[in-house]
Design an enzyme around this catalytic site. Structure first.
Site, PDB file in Angstrom:
ATOM      1  N   ASP A 108       0.831  -1.198   0.000  1.00 16.45           N
ATOM      2  CA  ASP A 108       0.000   0.000   0.000  1.00 16.45           C
ATOM      3  C   ASP A 108       0.874   1.260   0.000  1.00 16.45           C
ATOM      4  O   ASP A 108       1.995   1.232  -0.499  1.00 16.45           O
ATOM      5  CB  ASP A 108      -0.918  -0.034   1.233  1.00 16.45           C
ATOM      6  CG  ASP A 108      -2.283   0.573   0.974  1.00 16.45           C
ATOM      7  OD1 ASP A 108      -2.352   1.798   0.823  1.00 16.45           O
ATOM      8  OD2 ASP A 108      -3.280  -0.176   0.932  1.00 16.45           O
ATOM      9  N   HIS A 124      -3.782   5.892   3.758  1.00 19.78           N
ATOM     10  CA  HIS A 124      -4.511   4.725   3.276  1.00 19.78           C
ATOM     11  C   HIS A 124      -3.946   3.413   3.822  1.00 19.78           C
ATOM     12  O   HIS A 124      -4.679   2.563   4.333  1.00 19.78           O
ATOM     13  CB  HIS A 124      -4.498   4.729   1.749  1.00 19.78           C
ATOM     14  CG  HIS A 124      -5.386   3.723   1.105  1.00 19.78           C
ATOM     15  ND1 HIS A 124      -4.955   2.457   0.770  1.00 19.78           N
ATOM     16  CD2 HIS A 124      -6.672   3.797   0.701  1.00 19.78           C
ATOM     17  CE1 HIS A 124      -5.931   1.798   0.189  1.00 19.78           C
ATOM     18  NE2 HIS A 124      -6.993   2.585   0.131  1.00 19.78           N
ATOM     19  N   SER A 178     -11.249  -0.879  -0.680  1.00 19.72           N
ATOM     20  CA  SER A 178      -9.962  -0.884   0.024  1.00 19.72           C
ATOM     21  C   SER A 178     -10.142  -1.236   1.486  1.00 19.72           C
ATOM     22  O   SER A 178      -9.262  -1.834   2.114  1.00 19.72           O
ATOM     23  CB  SER A 178      -9.308   0.502  -0.052  1.00 19.72           C
ATOM     24  OG  SER A 178      -8.548   0.661  -1.198  1.00 19.72           O
TER      25      SER A 178
END
Length: 419
Positions: free
Chosen positions: A146, A183, A359
């Site tokens: 990520d 994220h 996600s």
């Protein structure tokens, strides 16, 4: 057994086919310019050894995938010129990005809310509205590919076993995986937050391999991602350990490098979990790598009960309705569903945030896979995958566009849960 917060450096154990070499700076999201021309990543291949050697010498090597060729950076003028060389095959390498939806504003919090110690998604996947803490995952590694991870976050620090950056200096950089976007930290929190700061993920005893493959803008080059996937597989083999890969990233474009890397990892016993994508509710909207048969594509559920079940979010990508009911997985198939809307989790600032997207669904499934695997560590990745499918069948999803009885193109086999 709980690992130390110190990173375990395993470079000496790597038995990888990837050969990092000197070349141009490799931050997948950085804008590189030469004489006013933006540079981009390309894959070069040839059966002509001399031509390959010359090309490597001239352009430099980002990643060497041996039989698949090598990647490098060049501008449009160089690319057009090289296409005239009939002895070389050259193609642009697709970029991938985080699978987070911007349908609602980002909500961030500097401190932990006591009411969110087990967010709705954790309660839902445990099928327990009164859950106050989660458990499980001991001995299983979750590799989060990520934007990086804040490895000092209170809810993650003691789980960190590896921290590596694949976007710097044409090589694997150990001991750094800085997340400046948020994220990756959020994803890691949903999978395995340990409660030390108050937040629990699905499998808080699992170990974290934090691999930075995306830049600070949430985008990255598919060859960096492919390199990381292969590295995970080689580490799993060298360390004789079980690993679940989570990729909350995607693209509508298939990358042969990522496809081959996913197949390589799956064949080496790694379980690959990926976000389905946020291009729903249209059919055939699943992105890569989720669309690959050897990756478990996860759809996103909302915290809404309708028709007696959770509802598939409209933004969640769909497969094709003509595959409904076959209970088999092929290309462009949603496999299972998990919570993915308005998910509260860790943030790169050391605080917390609420965001939505497939996600967010993918790490719930990855955490469940680690929890299931930990109860039977001798099981294969194929057996754990079958177990997830079986669990999903037990909780059919009947709400949301395209959802219906049995295997459907919106929710797949259903919502895989702990119980």
């Amino acid at each position: 057994m709980k690992k130390s917060a110190k990173f375990i450096t395993t470079a000496m154990l790597t038995a990888t086919l990837l050969i990092p070499a000197m070349g141009v700076s490799a931050n997948g999201n950085a804008v590189e310019k030469e004489n006013g021309n933006e540079k981009f990543r390309v894959l070069i291949d040839s059966a002509n050894g001399k031509e390959m050697k010359n090309a490597k010498s001239q352009y430099g090597v980002q990643w060497d995938f041996e039989n698949e060729g090598f990647t490098t950076n060049m501008n449009e003028k160089q690319f057009n010129a090289l296409q005239k060389n009939k002895n070389l095959s050259i193609e642009k390498v697709p970029e991938y990005s985080i699978e987070e939806t911007s349908s609602e504003p980002l909500a961030t919090y500097s401190t932990m809310a006591a009411s969110q110690s087990t967010p709705w998604g954790i309660k839902a996947i445990y099928n327990n509205n009164y859950l106050t803490q989660s458990s499980g995952g001991t001995g299983i590694n979750i590799a989060v590919l990520d934007t990086g991870v804040n490895v000092n976050h209170a809810d993650l620090a003691t789980n960190v076993e590896q921290c590596k950056d694949f976007t710097l200096n044409s090589s694997i950089t150990n001991g750094t995986c800085t997340d400046r976007q948020g994220h990756g930290t959020h994803v890691a929190g949903s999978a395995l937050a340990n409660g030390n700061g108050g937040l629990y993920g699905v499998a808080p005893q699992a170990d974290l391999w934090a691999y930075k493959v995306l830049g600070d803008d949430g985008t990255g080059s598919s060859d960096d991602i492919a390199a990381a996937i292969r590295h995970v597989a080689d580490q799993a083999t060298a360390l004789k350990t079980k690993v679940v890969i989570n990729m909350s990233l995607g693209s509508s474009a298939e990358s042969s490098l990522i496809t081959n890397a996913v197949n390589y990892a799956y064949n080496k016993g790694v379980l690959v979990i990926a976000a389905a994508g946020n291009s729903g509710p249209s059919q055939g909207s699943i992105g890569f790598p989720g669309a690959l048969p050897n990756a478990v594509a996860v759809a996103a559920l909302e915290n809404v009960i309708q028709n007696g079940t959770h509802r598939v979010a409209d933004f969640s990508s769909r497969g094709y309705s003509y595959y409904d009911g076959d209970y088999s997985i092929g290309k462009y198939d949603v496999e299972i569903s998990a919570p993915g809307a308005a998910i509260y989790s860790a943030w790169h600032t050391g605080g917390y945030a609420t965001i939505s997207g497939t996600s967010m669904a993918s790490p719930h499934a990855a955490g469940l896979a680690a929890k299931v695997w930990a109860t039977n560590p001798s099981a294969s990745n194929v057996q754990v995958r079958a177990n997830l499918q079986s669990r999903a069948k037990a909780y059919d999803i009947l709400s949301g566009s395209g959802a219906g009885y049995g295997d459907d193109y919106a929710s797949g086999f259903g919502f895989a849960r702990v119980q």
